[in-house]
Design an enzyme around this catalytic site. Structure first.
Site, mmCIF file in Angstrom:
data_model
loop_
_atom_site.group_PDB
_atom_site.id
_atom_site.type_symbol
_atom_site.label_atom_id
_atom_site.label_comp_id
_atom_site.label_asym_id
_atom_site.label_seq_id
_atom_site.Cartn_x
_atom_site.Cartn_y
_atom_site.Cartn_z
ATOM 1 C CB CYS A 1 -55.148 74.381 -97.963
ATOM 2 S SG CYS A 1 -55.711 73.814 -96.230
ATOM 3 C CE1 TYR A 2 -62.830 77.801 -95.629
ATOM 4 C CE2 TYR A 2 -62.154 79.825 -96.965
ATOM 5 C CZ TYR A 2 -63.459 79.096 -96.155
ATOM 6 O OH TYR A 2 -64.690 79.574 -96.158
ATOM 7 C CG ASP B 1 -37.899 96.284 -91.509
ATOM 8 O OD1 ASP B 1 -37.423 95.247 -92.174
ATOM 9 O OD2 ASP B 1 -39.303 95.613 -90.483
ATOM 10 N N GLY C 1 -57.002 79.307 -94.962
ATOM 11 C CA GLY C 1 -57.137 80.357 -94.282
ATOM 12 C C GLY C 1 -57.691 78.720 -93.251
ATOM 13 C CE LYS D 1 -35.716 92.512 -92.327
ATOM 14 N NZ LYS D 1 -36.399 92.805 -90.849
ATOM 15 C CG HIS E 1 -50.342 75.239 -97.605
ATOM 16 N ND1 HIS E 1 -51.154 77.004 -97.243
ATOM 17 C CD2 HIS E 1 -51.111 74.694 -96.293
ATOM 18 C CE1 HIS E 1 -52.342 76.366 -96.422
ATOM 19 N NE2 HIS E 1 -52.477 75.538 -95.862
ATOM 20 C CD GLU F 1 -48.943 78.075 -100.393
ATOM 21 O OE1 GLU F 1 -49.078 77.495 -100.381
ATOM 22 O OE2 GLU F 1 -50.021 78.706 -98.955
#
Ligand code: XMP
Length: 508
Positions: free
Chosen positions: A78-79, A216, A53, A364, A160, A162
């Site tokens: 992280c945070y 979408d 964050g 998506k 991170h 991810e």
């Protein structure tokens, strides 16, 4: 229950954690701190991930014991790692310099991974591990990059995992979930079922869709149409900031799809309102507000002539949009806005409509899969994403008809050549941007002092991170020479070689 909860502290990458866990067949969902605290009163996930964050733990006074006293395995990213350290009595130091970008990470204390490159993005850092925790990873700068409490099954990583730039990031996330004893029970069919079931009975309702022709809104409208064909009406606003390929596509959909699509021509109004405006956020706001104004007016007119009232607004909101507009502690708060993305934010309130968002838990490519199941054509589903504000954010600075024409022509050239070279489906997105600078060139026998078009072609899984595409030189050459030959006022073409992060996909 076999669920992983991702508690969102506002990082731009939070949804990637969920996405990776779903791909690994773990059931996972993103919650705000507030929602997670509420749910913990009577539910217990198998594993909690505290995301990164933008804020600093020194300003966060929330009592996190509700997470740390549950005996549920936890990973802090992280945070999240800084929160863990602070809570358990370690030391977090305010960053002076910080670490941003790639850094080599070295395992310690028998952590079962070889050294790897990780994506760092932090200024504060953990300088002392809490009691009973051990260091499992250290960055090449000697900073603590990972911690672990073996009995409590709590881990923290400063980088991170991810983000695609972290080597072995997926393996790491898999490792932590397995250590937490989560079983892989998530399947794609669940996603389809959830999406279909989320449709309430709309047989006696009138549903309005702000239709863009993009994947979408097309899938969302087709989903509703499949079950309630009499209820759905699609309105397409032409703000004049579209490409030739968009005009062609809408015509094709009007002729070939089952949807009822009304086109509203509002080009002049948009251009009028945008005159003299160069600030990107102002342009986005003007486009968004004018869209609402035009839409509202036309819909009221339509209701009058047809003698009914719309009760629902259908939106093709995807998971990344949902997450980007939530904040860690409040249900409807905003986290750090890098760009305001929400094209029709405020529309439902203004028009007194209830919101229908059947795709809100999907990414998506998952939406594309649903579209295929609905028998929509591949070429419709594989279209590159195109932002709501359209060419308005691909013309840097002030917008006028000449520049719109230059971007339209250059986009069409790039599009045709990508198709010719069979490259369109190999990349996530392709765009041309008008740069407000003049450079010297030679055209014919004379000196030219004209403007620049930038070509940006990128590869990505979901638009959250991206790398620039290594397209063949021959193709690049063809695009470049056609643009300089065929687009009036353009003498120079450049190719954007910036990844995301740190760049964003759009230039504004
Ligand atoms: P950025 O530029 O933030 O873009 O890296 C990520 C993806 O989002 C698209 N984008 C938008 N889409 N309304 C949209 O519907 C917007 O205001 C908007 N801004 C960016 C962008 O094209 C890319 O696919």
């Amino acid at each position: 229950m076999n669920e992983i909860w991702i508690v969102d502290f506002g990082s731009q990458y939070t949804q990637l954690i969920t996405r990776i866990y779903r791909e690994l067949n773990f059931k996972s969902l993103i919650l705000t701190v507030e929602d997670a605290v509420e749910r913990l009163k009577n539910q217990k996930p198998n594993f909690i991930v505290l995301s990164g964050g933008p804020q600093s733990v020194f300003e966060d006074k929330f009592d996190y014991s509700v997470f740390f006293n549950t005996h549920i395995p936890i990973l802090g990213i992280c945070y999240g790692m800084q929160l863990i350290s602070q809570y358990f009595g370690g030391k977090v130091e305010k960053g002076v310099q910080g670490e941003y970008g790639k850094s080599l990470v070295i395992p310690k204390n028998d952590f079962p991974f070889n050294q790897f490159t990780a994506w760092m993005s932090h200024s504060d850092h953990v300088s002392e591990v809490p009691k009973d925790f051990q260091v499992i990873l250290e960055s090449e700068n000697g900073l603590i990059a990972g911690i672990h409490h073996p009995e409590k099954k709590i881990w923290g990583v400063q980088f991170h995992p991810e983000v695609i730039h972290t080597e072995k990031g997926t393996e790491l996330l898999h490792y932590f979930a397995k250590q937490a004893n989560v079983a892989e029970t998530w399947q794609e069919d669940d996603m389809l079922g959830e999406c279909l079931n989320s449709l309430i009975d709309l047989s006696n309702e009138k549903v309005l869709c702000a239709f863009s022709g993009g994947v979408d809104s097309l899938v969302a409208a087709s989903l509703v149409h499949k079950k309630f064909p009499q209820s759905i009406y699609c309105f397409f606003v032409d703000h004049g900031l579209l490409r030739p390929q968009d005009y062609n596509h809408i015509e094709i959909l009007q002729n070939e799809s089952d949807l009822n699509i009304e086109v509203i021509n509002a080009k002049d109004l948009f251009l009028d309102k945008l005159q003299g405006v160069s600030d990107p956020e102002k342009k986005r706001k003007i486009i968004g507000n004018t869209f609402i104004e035009v839409f509202d007016e036309k819909v009221k007119e339509y209701e009058k002539t047809h003698g009914f009232k719309f009760s629902y607004l259908l939106q093709g909101t995807l998971y990344p949009d949902v997450i980007e507009s939530t904040s860690p502690h409040k249900k409807d708060g905003k986290s750090v806005t890098i760009k305001s993305h929400h094209n029709v934010g405020g529309l439902p309130e203004k028009m007194d409509l209830k919101l229908l968002e059947p795709l809100r838990f999907l990414f998506k490519d998952e939406v594309r899969k649903i579209g295929a199941l609905l028998d929509l054509k591949k070429t419709w589903l594989n279209r590159h994403p195109f932002p709501g504000p359209g060419l308005g954010i691909r013309i840097l600075g002030e917008i006028d008809n000449t520049k719109i024409n230059q971007v339209q022509l250059s986009d069409q050239i790039m599009y045709e050549e990508l198709i010719n070279y069979n490259y369109y489906n190999k990349c996530w997105q392709s765009l041309t941007v008008h740069l407000p600078i003049k450079t010297v060139g030679v055209k014919g026998d004379g000196r030219a002092y004209e403007e620049v078009i930038c070509v940006r072609i990128i590869e990505s899984r979901d638009g959250m991170t991206a790398t620039w595409s290594h397209i063949p030189y021959e193709l690049l050459d063809k695009i470049s020479s056609r643009i300089t030959n065929e687009v009036p006022g353009i003498t120079r073409v450049v190719y954007d070689v910036t990844s995301k992060p740190p760049g964003t996909i759009e230039w504004e």
